[in-house]
Structures are given as C-alpha cells and as structure tokens.
Design a protein around this motif. Structure first.
Motif, PDB file in Angstrom:
ATOM      1  N   ARG A 211       0.828  -1.208   0.000  1.00 29.95           N
ATOM      2  CA  ARG A 211       0.000   0.000   0.000  1.00 29.95           C
ATOM      3  C   ARG A 211       0.861   1.256   0.000  1.00 29.95           C
ATOM      4  NH1 ARG A 211      -5.198  -0.761   3.898  1.00 29.95           N
ATOM      5  NH2 ARG A 211      -5.335   1.429   3.345  1.00 29.95           N
ATOM      6  N   GLU A 212       1.913   1.239   0.813  1.00 34.18           N
ATOM      7  CA  GLU A 212       2.770   2.420   0.895  1.00 34.18           C
ATOM      8  C   GLU A 212       3.557   2.642  -0.393  1.00 34.18           C
ATOM      9  OE1 GLU A 212       2.947   4.779   3.431  1.00 34.18           O
ATOM     10  OE2 GLU A 212       1.096   3.695   3.909  1.00 34.18           O
ATOM     11  N   PHE A 213       3.946   1.548  -1.050  1.00 32.95           N
ATOM     12  CA  PHE A 213       4.672   1.705  -2.309  1.00 32.95           C
ATOM     13  C   PHE A 213       3.755   2.267  -3.395  1.00 32.95           C
ATOM     14  CE2 PHE A 213       6.429  -0.004  -6.343  1.00 32.95           C
ATOM     15  CZ  PHE A 213       7.626   0.704  -6.330  1.00 32.95           C
ATOM     16  N   SER A 214       2.512   1.817  -3.429  1.00 33.50           N
ATOM     17  CA  SER A 214       1.550   2.373  -4.387  1.00 33.50           C
ATOM     18  C   SER A 214       1.369   3.866  -4.158  1.00 33.50           C
ATOM     19  CB  SER A 214       0.204   1.650  -4.263  1.00 33.50           C
ATOM     20  OG  SER A 214       0.314   0.306  -4.655  1.00 33.50           O
ATOM     21  N   ALA A 215       1.309   4.266  -2.885  1.00 36.54           N
ATOM     22  CA  ALA A 215       1.180   5.691  -2.566  1.00 36.54           C
ATOM     23  C   ALA A 215       2.418   6.461  -3.006  1.00 36.54           C
ATOM     24  CB  ALA A 215       0.950   5.865  -1.067  1.00 36.54           C
ATOM     25  N   LEU A 216       3.595   5.842  -2.871  1.00 38.01           N
ATOM     26  CA  LEU A 216       4.837   6.490  -3.294  1.00 38.01           C
ATOM     27  C   LEU A 216       4.865   6.671  -4.809  1.00 38.01           C
ATOM     28  CD1 LEU A 216       7.679   7.500  -2.405  1.00 38.01           C
ATOM     29  CD2 LEU A 216       8.497   5.162  -2.774  1.00 38.01           C
TER      30      LEU A 216
ATOM     31  N   LEU B  25       2.979  10.839 -16.779  1.00 35.68           N
ATOM     32  CA  LEU B  25       4.084   9.892 -16.793  1.00 35.68           C
ATOM     33  C   LEU B  25       5.385  10.618 -16.485  1.00 35.68           C
ATOM     34  CD1 LEU B  25       4.789   6.922 -17.322  1.00 35.68           C
ATOM     35  CD2 LEU B  25       5.212   7.530 -19.710  1.00 35.68           C
ATOM     36  N   ALA B  26       5.966  10.308 -15.336  1.00 33.29           N
ATOM     37  CA  ALA B  26       7.210  10.959 -14.919  1.00 33.29           C
ATOM     38  C   ALA B  26       8.069   9.946 -14.175  1.00 33.29           C
ATOM     39  CB  ALA B  26       6.909  12.162 -14.030  1.00 33.29           C
ATOM     40  N   PHE B  27       9.392  10.124 -14.272  1.00 31.67           N
ATOM     41  CA  PHE B  27      10.331   9.209 -13.628  1.00 31.67           C
ATOM     42  C   PHE B  27      11.349  10.011 -12.828  1.00 31.67           C
ATOM     43  CE2 PHE B  27       8.840   7.230 -17.544  1.00 31.67           C
ATOM     44  CZ  PHE B  27       8.351   6.021 -17.067  1.00 31.67           C
ATOM     45  N   GLN B  28      11.413   9.723 -11.545  1.00 29.27           N
ATOM     46  CA  GLN B  28      12.369  10.398 -10.672  1.00 29.27           C
ATOM     47  C   GLN B  28      12.724   9.470  -9.522  1.00 29.27           C
ATOM     48  OE1 GLN B  28      11.142  14.224  -9.249  1.00 29.27           O
ATOM     49  NE2 GLN B  28      13.014  14.579  -8.080  1.00 29.27           N
ATOM     50  N   ALA B  29      14.014   9.250  -9.325  1.00 33.92           N
ATOM     51  CA  ALA B  29      14.466   8.348  -8.270  1.00 33.92           C
ATOM     52  C   ALA B  29      14.089   8.888  -6.893  1.00 33.92           C
ATOM     53  CB  ALA B  29      15.977   8.160  -8.360  1.00 33.92           C
ATOM     54  N   GLU B  30      13.695   7.973  -6.016  1.00 31.35           N
ATOM     55  CA  GLU B  30      13.354   8.348  -4.645  1.00 31.35           C
ATOM     56  C   GLU B  30      13.427   7.097  -3.774  1.00 31.35           C
ATOM     57  OE1 GLU B  30       9.664  10.332  -2.055  1.00 31.35           O
ATOM     58  OE2 GLU B  30       9.501  10.092  -4.235  1.00 31.35           O
ATOM     59  N   THR B  31      14.030   7.240  -2.607  1.00 30.00           N
ATOM     60  CA  THR B  31      14.102   6.132  -1.653  1.00 30.00           C
ATOM     61  C   THR B  31      13.457   6.559  -0.347  1.00 30.00           C
ATOM     62  OG1 THR B  31      16.146   5.262  -2.621  1.00 30.00           O
ATOM     63  CG2 THR B  31      15.624   4.580  -0.379  1.00 30.00           C
ATOM     64  N   LYS B  32      12.585   5.707   0.162  1.00 35.97           N
ATOM     65  CA  LYS B  32      11.881   5.994   1.414  1.00 35.97           C
ATOM     66  C   LYS B  32      12.037   4.798   2.344  1.00 35.97           C
ATOM     67  CE  LYS B  32       7.335   7.504   3.126  1.00 35.97           C
ATOM     68  NZ  LYS B  32       5.940   7.836   2.716  1.00 35.97           N
TER      69      LYS B  32
ATOM     70  N   GLY C 136      10.527   0.122  -8.148  1.00 34.49           N
ATOM     71  CA  GLY C 136       9.876   0.201  -9.448  1.00 34.49           C
ATOM     72  C   GLY C 136       9.592   1.615  -9.891  1.00 34.49           C
ATOM     73  N   HIS C 137       8.691   1.722 -10.859  1.00 33.32           N
ATOM     74  CA  HIS C 137       8.287   3.015 -11.402  1.00 33.32           C
ATOM     75  C   HIS C 137       7.000   2.817 -12.187  1.00 33.32           C
ATOM     76  CE1 HIS C 137       9.964   1.368 -15.080  1.00 33.32           C
ATOM     77  NE2 HIS C 137      11.181   1.338 -14.562  1.00 33.32           N
ATOM     78  N   LEU C 138       6.466   3.874 -12.752  1.00 33.03           N
ATOM     79  CA  LEU C 138       5.253   3.757 -13.552  1.00 33.03           C
ATOM     80  C   LEU C 138       5.515   2.887 -14.779  1.00 33.03           C
ATOM     81  CD1 LEU C 138       3.694   7.346 -13.452  1.00 33.03           C
ATOM     82  CD2 LEU C 138       3.086   5.343 -12.088  1.00 33.03           C
TER      83      LEU C 138
ATOM     84  N   LYS D 201      11.801   4.180  -7.824  1.00 33.62           N
ATOM     85  CA  LYS D 201      11.240   4.477  -6.515  1.00 33.62           C
ATOM     86  C   LYS D 201      11.515   3.247  -5.644  1.00 33.62           C
ATOM     87  CE  LYS D 201       8.824   8.260  -7.784  1.00 33.62           C
ATOM     88  NZ  LYS D 201       9.095   9.618  -7.284  1.00 33.62           N
ATOM     89  N   ILE D 202      12.062   3.454  -4.460  1.00 32.77           N
ATOM     90  CA  ILE D 202      12.415   2.343  -3.578  1.00 32.77           C
ATOM     91  C   ILE D 202      11.786   2.576  -2.210  1.00 32.77           C
ATOM     92  CG2 ILE D 202      14.286   1.038  -2.504  1.00 32.77           C
ATOM     93  CD1 ILE D 202      16.111   2.018  -4.770  1.00 32.77           C
ATOM     94  N   LEU D 203      11.055   1.576  -1.743  1.00 36.58           N
ATOM     95  CA  LEU D 203      10.464   1.644  -0.407  1.00 36.58           C
ATOM     96  C   LEU D 203      10.996   0.477   0.417  1.00 36.58           C
ATOM     97  CD1 LEU D 203       8.369   3.079   1.449  1.00 36.58           C
ATOM     98  CD2 LEU D 203       6.757   1.318   0.754  1.00 36.58           C
TER      99      LEU D 203
END
Length: 456
Positions: free
Chosen positions: A181-186, A265-272, A286-288, A445-447
């Motif tokens: 759920r949290e990854f989908s939100a990210l 559609l956008a791609f930007q690295a992010e780690t949470k 992952g990503h879109l 995107k990494i959770l």
C-alpha cells in the motif's frame, strides 16, 4: 527381513542425495510445445434494456455459474467517501434482497447450497453465483434480486463498516500488505484514485443513503454485462431474464460516473525508509509502467518473465535466491491498466543484506537494458506464457468470464488469437528495444520497511 527396512531407507537416502547433488543449468531446460487449443466461444445476446449477456452451455456437470460485471469500481468513489463501492458490494452480499431480509437470504443460500459473492475492483465491480442446475430458477432469482433489488439493510451496513475498519487496522500489522500500500502511494500519490485506500474518516461518512445512490447510478442493465455458463438452456434463461425485468419499473438512463484525471508519466528516483522493529527488510522497487492499450505489452510480458516473473527460471530468482541465498523469493511484475500501470520488484531479505539486494536488482536491470536477453531465454518464456493459457480457459466459467472482461476492456473477439500471435512474433531485438524504452534503473522508486539503517 528385519534388516529390509534399513536397506530400503539407505537406498532412499542414496537416491535423494544423488538427485540433490545434481546441478541443473538453465540453458539445459526444455519446454514442451502446447498443442493448438481453441476454447469454445460464448453466444452473445443483448436484451432490450441494454444488458449484454454471454452464454456458454456445458452439460458435463449439473451446475450453473453466473457472473455479472458492473462498470463501476473504486475509481468512482467520491474523494470524501473512499470505500463506498467496497461497502456497497459487501452489503449486496449481506444486506437482504427482494422480499427477503438479510437472515432470510442467508437461510436461502444455505438451503439451496448457493454461493453468492460480490466484490469491488478498481475499474469494475462484480457479483458471482454458483448453484446446482436443478435450483436454477430460485438461484437466478436471488442473484438478480441481489443485483437489482437489494435491501441494503442499515444494521448490516454498520456491521460491514465496523468489519472494514478492523480489517484496515490489521493490514497495518501485516508487513507485506502494508509495504504494498505504501509503495503504491509512493508511485502514484496517496490520494490518487488508482491507489487511494479507505480510512476511518471516509468510512465513517458513508451512509445508507450514499450506498443507495451509488447502487442506483451504477447497477443499471445498460452499464453491466452478464455471463452464464454450465448446465442450462439459453432460451430458458433469456426468458427468465426478460420476465424478471418486465416486472421491474423502467430503469433510469445511465448517468456518467466520475472518471479519474489522466496520470502524468514521470520518472524520478526516490528512496523511502519506513522504520519498524522487524528482523527482515520488505522492499519494493519500481516506477510507472504502461497502459493496457500499449502494443508493446506482449514484449514486456516476455521481458518480465525472463527478469523476475518466471519463478526459478527468472534471472532475479536464479541470482538472488539460488546463487546468493539473499532472499527466499523475489519477483517482478508489469501491471498494465487503462491508465499507466506500474512496474514493481518485490523482495524480502534479512536486514543486513538490504543494500546488497537493492544493488543486485539495479545491476540486473542495467544488464537487461544494455544487453537484452538470449534466444534460449526468449524461447522458454514464450513457451511458458503460451502453455499457461490453457489453465485460464480450462472450464466454461473461466472462458465466459474472460470474454466478459475482454469485452469490458474493448478487446476484439479474437483477442486470444491475437495474444498468441503477438507473443510468437516477439524477437530478442524487440525485447532489447522495450527494455531500453520502459525500464528506468536510474529512476527507481524504492520503499524499505524494516529496521533503521543504524540497527542493521
């Protein structure tokens, strides 16, 4: 003879260790070609009220199944009443129907041995029926009353809301569910209609009036599709349906239900990192992804099978589990939807190997983008995907349900043949092109759900 059992045991252990010591090479694996299989097609009839019906008779067993698809799901929930479609579906199951109250419906189901279930997905809701063919008339009557004349009992509504809130609390204690759920939100944004979730505040605002209004707008014959399969006669069921609808007041014209705004559609690295006192790290990366209408989806299905969707024959599993022992399992998935879906890699590992696993995954993505796949990998993936098809169409209810869902998505009637042809045409060159276009290892995107980094 008293030593016989010991001799047999020794032989068994010898054979076991002999098999265990044998090493298997992925390049040696062979798959069998599936014989040509063309499932029977349903006969489609549209009733005068606009209800599209798919019929597939099969008199092998004395059972009948029905499946109704309603063109409204969680995407149509108002922003301040998220959970409305889910609660409506649950209330169809337990809130009474026709002239039968909730307890009477429960008793009728038990007496006839009927299975009657409702659910709400993102893009559509559904109601399904499973009954003996000798009980076709009372079973179908109850099924139709559930769809078109539900009582939506107020007391049962409160029970359903209470149960939903308890379920939401339990999900927070389940690491797998919570991290998904949290990854989908990210990926999409917490309030995006494609991934938003019911919460205590939104559930509290949902009233019986809201449920009735949603049902009245969504459960209209012209906005539904019905599948019937099994031991029945089409003419008899069509007559039952016509007579049933003739008894009801005319339905109002279907209203346009709200649709979500298009995704950007956008791609930007992010780690949470979400810190929890766990012994493992639960990781999503992952990503879109792509839309369901994208013609490159066939090549991406094969690419994904080779990367992480093919179980032990996939690269990620062969490396991260089998070779390095860093995880019990790891998988990847491209999930197309009407708007942009997602590409996700899922893995859980001991907390001390979190960074190593993440780096290994990134390396695999970079390699498959730069080098593509081998002819042998592609051949195995094609055979696997095509061989799996038969299990999706090995029963009448599966066949007719797929036809309904394909029709909902706007696929042509011969979509199964198109799917097989398109899978067969994919080349290693095509795989490399789609890998370069749709995989973005530099923008993941990494959770991570697990212990604080300092505690690992």
């Amino acid at each position: 003879m008293k030593y016989g059992k010991y001799i047999l045991a020794a032989c068994f252990i010898f054979v076991l260790f002999s098999c265990a010591s044998k090493k298997y090479n992925l390049e040696e694996l062979q798959s069998k070609k599936l014989k040509s299989y063309a499932p029977p097609q349903a006969h489609v009839v549209t009733l005068k009220n606009g209800l599209q019906c798919f019929f597939l008779e099969d008199h092998t067993l004395p059972v009948v199944r029905a499946y109704a698809l309603v063109k409204a799901g969680t995407l149509q929930d108002p922003q301040d009443k998220v959970g409305l479609s889910e609660i409506t579906s649950a209330l169809l199951d337990y809130g009474g129907a026709g002239n039968l109250g909730p307890s009477e419906v429960d008793k009728r189901k038990d007496t006839l041995g009927i299975e009657l279930n409702s659910s709400a997905g993102k893009e559509f809701s559904s109601v399904s029926l499973h009954a003996l063919s000798e009980d076709l008339h009372p079973a179908l009557e109850l099924f139709l009353d559930t769809l078109f004349q539900p009582q939506l009992n107020a007391k049962r509504l409160q029970t359903i809301k209470k149960n939903l809130l308890e379920e939401l609390k339990r999900e927070k204690d389940n690491p797998q569910t919570f991290v998904e759920r949290e990854f989908s939100a990210l990926l999409f944004g917490r309030d995006n209609p494609w991934v938003r979730q019911a919460n205590a505040k939104s559930v509290a605002t949902i009233s019986q009036k809201d449920v009735r209004a949603f049902h009245q707008k969504a459960f209209v014959p012209s906005q539904m599709m019905l599948a019937v399969s099994g031991d029945f006669h089409e003419e008899e069921v069509v007559d039952m349906l016509q007579r049933y609808f003739d008894r009801l007041p005319a339905f109002s014209e279907a209203e346009a239900l709200p649709q979500p705004a298009p995704l950007e559609l956008a791609f930007q690295a992010e780690t949470k990192h979400l810190a929890r006192p766990l012994t493992q790290s639960f990781i999503r990366m992952g990503h879109l992804g792509i839309k369901r209408s994208n013609p490159d989806k066939y090549a991406l299905l094969l690419l994904n099978y080779i990367l992480g969707g093919g179980g032990f024959s996939s690269r990620l599993m062969a490396d991260i589990r089998v070779k390095r022992g860093l995880a019990y399992g790891i998988s990847s998935e491209f999930s197309p939807q009407t708007d942009y879906g997602d590409f996700t890699i899922s893995v859980a590992t001991k907390s001390s190997s979190t960074n190593e696993v993440i780096e290994r995954v990134k390396q695999h993505l970079e390699v498959i983008v730069e080098e593509g796949v081998t002819e042998h990998e592609l051949a195995l993936a094609k055979d696997a995907l095509l061989n799996q098809l038969i299990f999706a169409f090995d029963a009448p209810e599966k066949i007719v349900k797929h036809e309904v869902i394909y029709a909902f998505y706007g696929y042509p009637k011969n979509y199964l043949e198109i799917y097989k042809d398109e899978i067969g045409k994919v080349t290693t060159e095509k795989i490399k092109k789609v890998a370069e276009k749709y995989l973005h290892p530099e923008a993941l995107k990494i959770l991570i759900l697990g212990p604080k980094m300092s505690e690992q």
